[in-house]
Design a protein around this motif. Structure first.
Motif, PDB file in Angstrom:
ATOM      1  N   VAL A 419       0.760  -1.188  -0.068  1.00 16.71           N
ATOM      2  CA  VAL A 419      -0.072   0.090  -0.014  1.00 16.71           C
ATOM      3  C   VAL A 419       0.861   1.329  -0.093  1.00 16.71           C
ATOM      4  O   VAL A 419       1.746   1.357   0.780  1.00 16.71           O
ATOM      5  CB  VAL A 419      -0.900  -0.062   1.149  1.00 16.71           C
ATOM      6  CG1 VAL A 419      -1.775   1.311   1.226  1.00 16.71           C
ATOM      7  CG2 VAL A 419      -1.930  -1.266   1.338  1.00 16.71           C
ATOM      8  N   THR A 420       0.745   2.295  -1.033  1.00 17.07           N
ATOM      9  CA  THR A 420       1.389   3.375  -1.035  1.00 17.07           C
ATOM     10  C   THR A 420       0.705   4.506   0.032  1.00 17.07           C
ATOM     11  O   THR A 420      -0.852   4.247  -0.085  1.00 17.07           O
ATOM     12  CB  THR A 420       1.502   3.823  -2.347  1.00 17.07           C
ATOM     13  OG1 THR A 420       0.328   4.118  -2.868  1.00 17.07           O
ATOM     14  CG2 THR A 420       2.376   2.690  -3.376  1.00 17.07           C
ATOM     15  N   PRO A 421       1.241   5.548   0.038  1.00 12.24           N
ATOM     16  CA  PRO A 421       0.593   6.802   0.722  1.00 12.24           C
ATOM     17  C   PRO A 421      -0.704   7.243  -0.169  1.00 12.24           C
ATOM     18  O   PRO A 421      -1.604   7.355   0.479  1.00 12.24           O
ATOM     19  CB  PRO A 421       1.652   7.855   0.824  1.00 12.24           C
ATOM     20  CG  PRO A 421       2.828   7.094   1.060  1.00 12.24           C
ATOM     21  CD  PRO A 421       2.519   5.895  -0.011  1.00 12.24           C
ATOM     22  N   THR A 522       8.602  -2.361  13.754  1.00  9.81           N
ATOM     23  CA  THR A 522       9.781  -1.539  14.087  1.00  9.81           C
ATOM     24  C   THR A 522       9.554  -0.510  15.214  1.00  9.81           C
ATOM     25  O   THR A 522      10.486  -0.220  16.082  1.00  9.81           O
ATOM     26  CB  THR A 522      10.277  -0.805  12.808  1.00  9.81           C
ATOM     27  OG1 THR A 522       9.708   0.258  12.345  1.00  9.81           O
ATOM     28  CG2 THR A 522      10.896  -1.792  11.703  1.00  9.81           C
ATOM     29  N   GLY A 523       8.326   0.022  15.462  1.00  5.35           N
ATOM     30  CA  GLY A 523       7.948   1.112  16.373  1.00  5.35           C
ATOM     31  C   GLY A 523       8.450   2.093  15.846  1.00  5.35           C
ATOM     32  O   GLY A 523       8.225   3.244  16.753  1.00  5.35           O
ATOM     33  N   ARG A 524       8.969   2.435  14.731  1.00  6.03           N
ATOM     34  CA  ARG A 524       9.505   3.651  14.014  1.00  6.03           C
ATOM     35  C   ARG A 524       8.231   4.119  13.058  1.00  6.03           C
ATOM     36  O   ARG A 524       7.381   3.426  12.632  1.00  6.03           O
ATOM     37  CB  ARG A 524      10.770   3.658  13.204  1.00  6.03           C
ATOM     38  CG  ARG A 524      11.823   3.403  14.290  1.00  6.03           C
ATOM     39  CD  ARG A 524      13.200   3.793  13.577  1.00  6.03           C
ATOM     40  NE  ARG A 524      13.581   2.403  12.603  1.00  6.03           N
ATOM     41  CZ  ARG A 524      14.313   1.448  13.201  1.00  6.03           C
ATOM     42  NH1 ARG A 524      15.012   1.801  13.947  1.00  6.03           N
ATOM     43  NH2 ARG A 524      14.406   0.617  12.200  1.00  6.03           N
ATOM     44  N   PRO A 525       8.300   5.379  12.634  1.00  6.09           N
ATOM     45  CA  PRO A 525       7.273   5.910  11.568  1.00  6.09           C
ATOM     46  C   PRO A 525       7.302   5.151  10.295  1.00  6.09           C
ATOM     47  O   PRO A 525       8.228   4.819   9.782  1.00  6.09           O
ATOM     48  CB  PRO A 525       7.590   7.264  11.467  1.00  6.09           C
ATOM     49  CG  PRO A 525       8.574   7.777  12.728  1.00  6.09           C
ATOM     50  CD  PRO A 525       9.045   6.456  13.075  1.00  6.09           C
ATOM     51  N   GLY A 526       6.078   4.553   9.883  1.00  4.75           N
ATOM     52  CA  GLY A 526       6.217   3.725   8.767  1.00  4.75           C
ATOM     53  C   GLY A 526       5.948   4.483   7.306  1.00  4.75           C
ATOM     54  O   GLY A 526       5.964   5.656   7.545  1.00  4.75           O
ATOM     55  N   LEU A 527       5.936   3.490   6.248  1.00  3.79           N
ATOM     56  CA  LEU A 527       5.651   4.271   4.857  1.00  3.79           C
ATOM     57  C   LEU A 527       4.546   5.125   5.012  1.00  3.79           C
ATOM     58  O   LEU A 527       4.557   6.255   4.294  1.00  3.79           O
ATOM     59  CB  LEU A 527       5.644   3.169   4.108  1.00  3.79           C
ATOM     60  CG  LEU A 527       5.262   3.367   2.653  1.00  3.79           C
ATOM     61  CD1 LEU A 527       6.532   4.197   2.212  1.00  3.79           C
ATOM     62  CD2 LEU A 527       5.111   2.298   1.698  1.00  3.79           C
ATOM     63  N   LEU A 528       3.649   4.667   5.709  1.00  5.56           N
ATOM     64  CA  LEU A 528       2.263   5.486   5.497  1.00  5.56           C
ATOM     65  C   LEU A 528       1.918   6.792   6.718  1.00  5.56           C
ATOM     66  O   LEU A 528       1.067   7.083   6.813  1.00  5.56           O
ATOM     67  CB  LEU A 528       1.038   4.491   5.709  1.00  5.56           C
ATOM     68  CG  LEU A 528       1.003   3.364   4.666  1.00  5.56           C
ATOM     69  CD1 LEU A 528      -0.304   2.546   4.974  1.00  5.56           C
ATOM     70  CD2 LEU A 528       1.290   3.975   3.241  1.00  5.56           C
ATOM     71  N   ALA A 529       3.219   6.867   7.364  1.00  6.00           N
ATOM     72  CA  ALA A 529       3.140   7.966   8.281  1.00  6.00           C
ATOM     73  C   ALA A 529       2.564   9.421   7.893  1.00  6.00           C
ATOM     74  O   ALA A 529       2.075  10.057   8.722  1.00  6.00           O
ATOM     75  CB  ALA A 529       4.486   7.943   8.939  1.00  6.00           C
ATOM     76  N   HIS A 530       2.938   9.793   6.728  1.00  2.00           N
ATOM     77  CA  HIS A 530       2.558  10.886   6.483  1.00  2.00           C
ATOM     78  C   HIS A 530       1.534  11.032   5.005  1.00  2.00           C
ATOM     79  O   HIS A 530       1.785  10.340   3.962  1.00  2.00           O
ATOM     80  CB  HIS A 530       3.886  11.799   5.791  1.00  2.00           C
ATOM     81  CG  HIS A 530       5.026  11.789   6.953  1.00  2.00           C
ATOM     82  ND1 HIS A 530       4.856  12.693   7.876  1.00  2.00           N
ATOM     83  CD2 HIS A 530       6.037  11.133   7.171  1.00  2.00           C
ATOM     84  CE1 HIS A 530       5.770  12.592   8.932  1.00  2.00           C
ATOM     85  NE2 HIS A 530       6.764  11.684   8.334  1.00  2.00           N
ATOM     86  N   GLY A 720      12.045  11.795   0.843  1.00  2.00           N
ATOM     87  CA  GLY A 720      11.869  10.934   2.106  1.00  2.00           C
ATOM     88  C   GLY A 720      10.485  10.900   2.541  1.00  2.00           C
ATOM     89  O   GLY A 720      10.310  10.151   3.775  1.00  2.00           O
ATOM     90  N   ARG A 721       9.375  11.504   2.193  1.00  4.80           N
ATOM     91  CA  ARG A 721       8.109  11.633   2.689  1.00  4.80           C
ATOM     92  C   ARG A 721       7.368  12.265   1.471  1.00  4.80           C
ATOM     93  O   ARG A 721       7.759  12.809   0.635  1.00  4.80           O
ATOM     94  CB  ARG A 721       7.994  12.231   3.904  1.00  4.80           C
ATOM     95  CG  ARG A 721       8.386  13.818   4.048  1.00  4.80           C
ATOM     96  CD  ARG A 721       8.316  14.027   5.411  1.00  4.80           C
ATOM     97  NE  ARG A 721       8.609  15.562   5.674  1.00  4.80           N
ATOM     98  CZ  ARG A 721       8.790  16.149   6.609  1.00  4.80           C
ATOM     99  NH1 ARG A 721       8.671  15.668   7.898  1.00  4.80           N
ATOM    100  NH2 ARG A 721       9.277  17.554   6.911  1.00  4.80           N
ATOM    101  N   PRO A 722       6.054  12.026   1.470  1.00  2.00           N
ATOM    102  CA  PRO A 722       5.210  12.578   0.189  1.00  2.00           C
ATOM    103  C   PRO A 722       5.595  14.044   0.239  1.00  2.00           C
ATOM    104  O   PRO A 722       5.702  15.028   1.048  1.00  2.00           O
ATOM    105  CB  PRO A 722       3.837  12.595   0.918  1.00  2.00           C
ATOM    106  CG  PRO A 722       3.853  11.194   1.787  1.00  2.00           C
ATOM    107  CD  PRO A 722       5.208  11.368   2.519  1.00  2.00           C
ATOM    108  N   VAL A 723       5.933  14.508  -1.101  1.00  2.00           N
ATOM    109  CA  VAL A 723       6.344  15.834  -1.531  1.00  2.00           C
ATOM    110  C   VAL A 723       4.990  16.247  -2.564  1.00  2.00           C
ATOM    111  O   VAL A 723       4.511  15.510  -3.499  1.00  2.00           O
ATOM    112  CB  VAL A 723       7.371  15.866  -2.116  1.00  2.00           C
ATOM    113  CG1 VAL A 723       7.973  17.293  -2.664  1.00  2.00           C
ATOM    114  CG2 VAL A 723       8.499  15.409  -1.152  1.00  2.00           C
ATOM    115  N   ARG A 724       4.638  17.333  -2.494  1.00  2.00           N
ATOM    116  CA  ARG A 724       3.693  18.144  -3.326  1.00  2.00           C
ATOM    117  C   ARG A 724       4.462  18.905  -4.215  1.00  2.00           C
ATOM    118  O   ARG A 724       5.761  19.430  -4.117  1.00  2.00           O
ATOM    119  CB  ARG A 724       2.730  19.061  -2.529  1.00  2.00           C
ATOM    120  CG  ARG A 724       1.804  18.246  -1.673  1.00  2.00           C
ATOM    121  CD  ARG A 724       1.134  19.250  -0.891  1.00  2.00           C
ATOM    122  NE  ARG A 724       1.690  19.811   0.188  1.00  2.00           N
ATOM    123  CZ  ARG A 724       1.830  21.223   0.252  1.00  2.00           C
ATOM    124  NH1 ARG A 724       1.662  22.091  -0.682  1.00  2.00           N
ATOM    125  NH2 ARG A 724       2.775  21.779   0.993  1.00  2.00           N
TER     126      ARG A 724
END
Length: 899
Positions: A419-421, A522-530, A720-724
């Motif tokens: 699943v992508t953002p 992992t307990g860290r922010p995931g791919l879908l965090a943003h 590194g995260r979703p960019v507009r």
């Protein structure tokens, strides 16, 4: 049982001291009860205390006290005065400025000698003092009255000393959950006990007088001017009704100004502090509360005990846990003046509703009877003492109820895989739209507003239905529901069905449907965090039926009933919206944007033989490691994952061009979105073969079919995260320039690397052309460009660009067209602007590369670069494993063009 309440001051007005007095009065007939007040400010307490309660004061602060007499027995008056001016050690001023060294001395004398079974503290500062000074045999029960989780005066001492209490009692389940989650394994035994109603006869209102009553201290937190404004909106439709505001405080003058502004002199009364509120409630037909935040408001309990329905702003705690909407009162959205006005009008003009809710309020208030709650308290005290069994305070903790740990979400990893953002956002939007459509005919969608996500809107009256449909919808498990933080209270997040059911009791104006931000493995922010969610907004209605937005958006603040809607598409999901919202805006990028990569396979023996032969023909700078060394051409699978980052975080990119020396990555399949371009299509024949990125960059703007606006990405640069697109271009087409903090420095420093020599050459051209100088290099980020500007530069500086194109390796005569010259040219000509972004650079040759990669996994940067070097601190095999693991966690979803 011997029970003592430790309070700061018994003599003033206030819910905390009143609650302690009521509880003490209820237990006094059968138990040895003491009220221990740290300070004394009046000759007698404001509230009546049963004669059987032992009242003790520690520090006399009465204004009419004889100054020659010490406020603390046994302490000389002069010494006491000096101590009163010094900060408390037990309770630092940042916790509570009402304490001093003098109160420390008084408590240090009294508390160690206190011979009781249980001490109840009523503020965190008093809890801190009690657990430090009381004998270990005394059971300490703390009753927390605060309504906000981030009030500095309460948070630090509470979290520090709550683990040392035998029991912490909270007013509501919301506060209890917050405390347990904050304390985790060191959380004490916790219970939920509301405040009691004062003891005595409560006359019942007949609800036949046209009076709305509000009561409380007139302070900003109570927002009484908003109540006046709400009443003013409907006063003409409520003939004969009056608003009576009981209480004193610093906002009285502001309230009077609001009354004058709205022309309500003959309709609003401010009698000041009223000694007999029971008589006031008996004459009221409606009670109103407009507080920003509340703990467990006694005025609501008192009104309900008199059978008066309450109209109240919803708060994160308090009103929603006392008032059951449409059963014992009416809740409206926080801060909604329009919603409060509509609620007052409903109650004033609908006799049947008013009496039905009044009966429900009276019935609900029975649970707050002081004697009923006293029995609960006695059980809590007895259980806490039994757990002691002769042990010390902390020794008994092993027998306390194990703390409930924060919820660990067992997201189905198979369900979230792939699943992508943008796919997560579409799933969230579809689920929200389906629930809204089932709940109301008046639903619509507010499109993305800058960085704000799309919002699905329904009237507040449909809030419960929407949440019910959402709870039953079976949304993907990777989606969660988030109740945002408000007015100092923490946010809550939970599984959609569970939290949706819990949120039904409130009237908050928005919730978010979005992916869980943390990877469960992992307990860290995931791919879908943003950027993977949508907002659900609940708009209150005015008395005329207009929907009112709970906060500003760029289009409208009110929507009239029956407003026309049009079909629209948001993130690929069919929705409906207002015609105005479907139109393009001036701050949206709507033109196509392509991406260009340059890449070579440094392990290709044929290519390496050609590089060696070409290198034998040159001298000078071209032969240095910085210009032609093998590290410039080693690849560690960067390209595959950089292109994945575009797929995951920039789905708006139209096309990707990969420029190579006739090579093709083995993992790259044929795909309509990716085109491989050979150097021979872009550079003159006499410039080939080339091994200089400076040379290759001179021809990229000539790629056939390339969009006017495009982004140049080195293969070691990642999103590194979703960019507009608006982070890279203005809607008018200007491109962003991301300057670094590294300076170009003075010209012609001996031994400078090729990139600095190119920067000096760029500076010379720009200085001659525009009379300005460059000072900064460019950050290692994506480089947005315009074809027309690059064409103009290539023509204006044809000799320098042509010379760069024909240098087979980086040389001292190069210009860096795409990584400095074009950006500064754009700034000088107005075709570019200085952009801002969060970015990071990691040198993978450094010894701390593992730590730096771990930091990147927090996903706090828009862009990052994994730069390489010739000499490495880690063995190659270990570095390759680290990078492989990093890529697998950061970019777990393959792009559609991968084999």
């Amino acid at each position: 049982m011997r029970i003592a309440w430790l309070v700061l001051n018994l003599d003033g007005m206030g819910g905390t001291s009143r609650s302690a007095i009521t509880q003490a009065n209820a237990m006094a007939p059968d138990h040895d009860v003491t009220l221990l007040s740290v300070t004394r400010s009046a000759d007698r307490p404001h509230y009546d205390i049963d004669d059987r309660v032992d009242v003790r004061y520690l520090v006399d602060v009465r204004e009419d006290r004889d100054p020659a007499t010490s406020p603390v027995p046994g302490v000389p008056a002069r010494v006491a005065a000096a101590l009163a001016d010094r900060e408390s050690v037990l309770v630092p001023a940042r916790w509570d400025g009402q304490f001093s060294a003098l109160t420390d001395v008084a408590m240090e004398a009294a508390l160690p000698a206190l011979d009781v079974d249980v001490v109840v503290t009523v503020t965190p500062a008093l809890l801190a003092s009690a657990v430090q000074l009381l004998p270990d045999a005394v059971t300490v029960v703390h009753q927390e009255h605060r309504s906000s989780s981030d009030r500095t005066s309460g948070l630090e001492p509470l979290l520090t000393y709550a683990p040392r209490a035998d029991v912490v009692a909270l007013l509501t389940p919301t506060v209890e959950t917050w405390l347990r989650e904050r304390l985790g394994d060191v959380a004490p035994e916790t219970v939920v006990v509301p405040n009691p109603l004062p003891i005595g006869f409560v006359p019942r209102s007949r609800l036949d007088r046209k009076v709305v009553v509000a009561a409380g201290r007139l302070v900003q937190e109570k927002q009484v001017p908003k109540l006046v404004a709400a009443f003013g909106q409907v006063a003409d439709r409520m003939p004969g009704w009056r608003l009576r505001i009981c209480g004193e405080g610093p906002q009285r003058a502001e309230i009077m100004r609001q009354v004058r502004k709205d022309g309500l002199w003959d309709r609003v009364e401010l009698p000041g502090a009223v000694p007999d509120m029971r008589g006031e409630w008996a004459k009221a037909s409606i009670s109103a509360l407009t507080s920003r935040a509340e703990g467990f408001p006694l005025v609501v309990q008192e009104a309900m005990a008199a059978g008066v329905p309450v109209a109240s702003f919803d708060c994160a705690s308090g009103p929603r846990e006392i008032i059951e909407h449409d059963v014992s009162g009416l809740l409206v959205g926080p801060e909604s003046v329009a919603g409060m006005a509509a609620a007052l009008l409903r109650l004033a003009t609908d006799d049947e509703l008013r009496h039905r809710l009044g009966e429900g309020a009276h019935r609900a208030a029975r649970q707050y009877d002081a004697h009923v709650l006293a029995e609960r308290w006695l059980g809590i005290f007895a259980d806490a003492r039994a757990r002691r069994a002769g042990r010390g305070r902390l020794g008994s903790r092993a027998l306390a109820t194990p703390p409930r740990r924060p919820r660990v979400v067992a997201t189905d990893l198979a369900e979230v895989a792939g699943v992508t953002p943008v796919e997560a956002r579409r799933a969230a939007l579809r689920a929200a739209v389906d629930a809204a459509r089932a709940a109301s005919d008046a639903w619509f969608v507010v499109p993305r507003d800058g960085a704000a996500p799309p919002a699905v809107v329904v009237p507040m009256s449909a809030r419960r239905d929407l949440l019910d449909h959402l709870a039953a919808a079976g949304v993907p498990a990777y989606l969660s529901l988030r109740d945002p933080a408000q007015h100092g209270w923490h946010e809550r997040r939970g599984p959609v069905a569970e939290l949706a059911r819990d949120l039904r009791r409130g009237m908050t104006t928005s919730v978010a449907l979005e992916p869980w931000p943390t990877d469960p493995t992992t307990g860290r922010p995931g791919l879908l965090a943003h950027d993977g969610g949508v907002e659900l907004q609940f708009w209150e209605s005015t008395v005329d039926g207009d929907l009112v937005a709970p906060r500003r958006n760029r289009w409208v603040q009110t929507v009239p009933p029956g407003a026309g809607l049009v079909d629209h598409e948001v993130d690929g999901v069919p929705v409906r919206t207002l015609p105005l919202m479907a139109e393009p805006t001036f701050d949206e990028v709507r033109f196509p944007v392509d991406v260009v990569y340059t890449w070579v396979d440094g392990d290709d023996p044929t290519w390496n033989d050609a590089r060696a032969a070409r290198l034998a023909e040159v001298t000078g700078t071209a032969t240095t490691r910085e210009a032609s060394g093998r590290a410039r051409f080693v690849h560690r699978d960067e390209l595959r994952h950089s292109m994945r980052s575009v797929h995951l975080f920039a789905p708006w990119v139209r096309h990707i061009y990969l420029v190579t020396a006739g090579q093709r990555p083995a993992w790259l399949a044929d795909h309509p979105q990716v085109t491989v371009v050979d150097h021979r299509e872009l550079l003159p024949a006499d410039a080939l073969p080339t091994f200089s990125s400076h040379a290759i960059e001179t021809g990229l703007h000539r790629i056939p079919g390339l969009s006017e606006q495009w982004v140049y990405l080195n293969d070691d640069v990642f999103l590194g995260r979703p960019v507009r697109p608006e982070q890279l271009f203005t809607p008018a087409g200007q491109n962003a320039v991301f300057l670094s903090t590294t300076t170009v420095g003075p010209d012609e420093v001996p031994g400078a690397p090729a990139y600095l020599r190119a920067a000096w050459n760029n500076r010379r051209l720009l200085r001659d052309a525009f009379g300005v100088t460059t000072t900064s290099t460019l950050a290692h980020t994506p480089h947005p460009h315009r074809v027309s500007v690059l064409t103009e530069i290539a023509e204006r500086f044809a000799d320098d660009v042509g010379r760069t194109a024909r240098a087979p390796f980086r040389s001292e005569t190069d210009v860096s067209l795409l990584s400095s010259l074009a950006q500064h040219y754009g700034l000088a000509t107005g075709t570019a602007y200085a952009g801002r972004a969060e970015h990071a650079f990691v040198n993978v040759s450094n010894s701390d590369v593992e730590w730096q990669l771990q930091r990147l996994l927090e996903r706090e940067q828009d862009f990052f670069c994994l730069g390489d070097h010739h000499d490495h601190a880690l063995p190659a095999a270990r570095l390759d494993r680290l990078l492989a693991d990093f890529y697998a966690e950061y970019y777990p979803v393959a792009a559609p063009w991968e084999r």
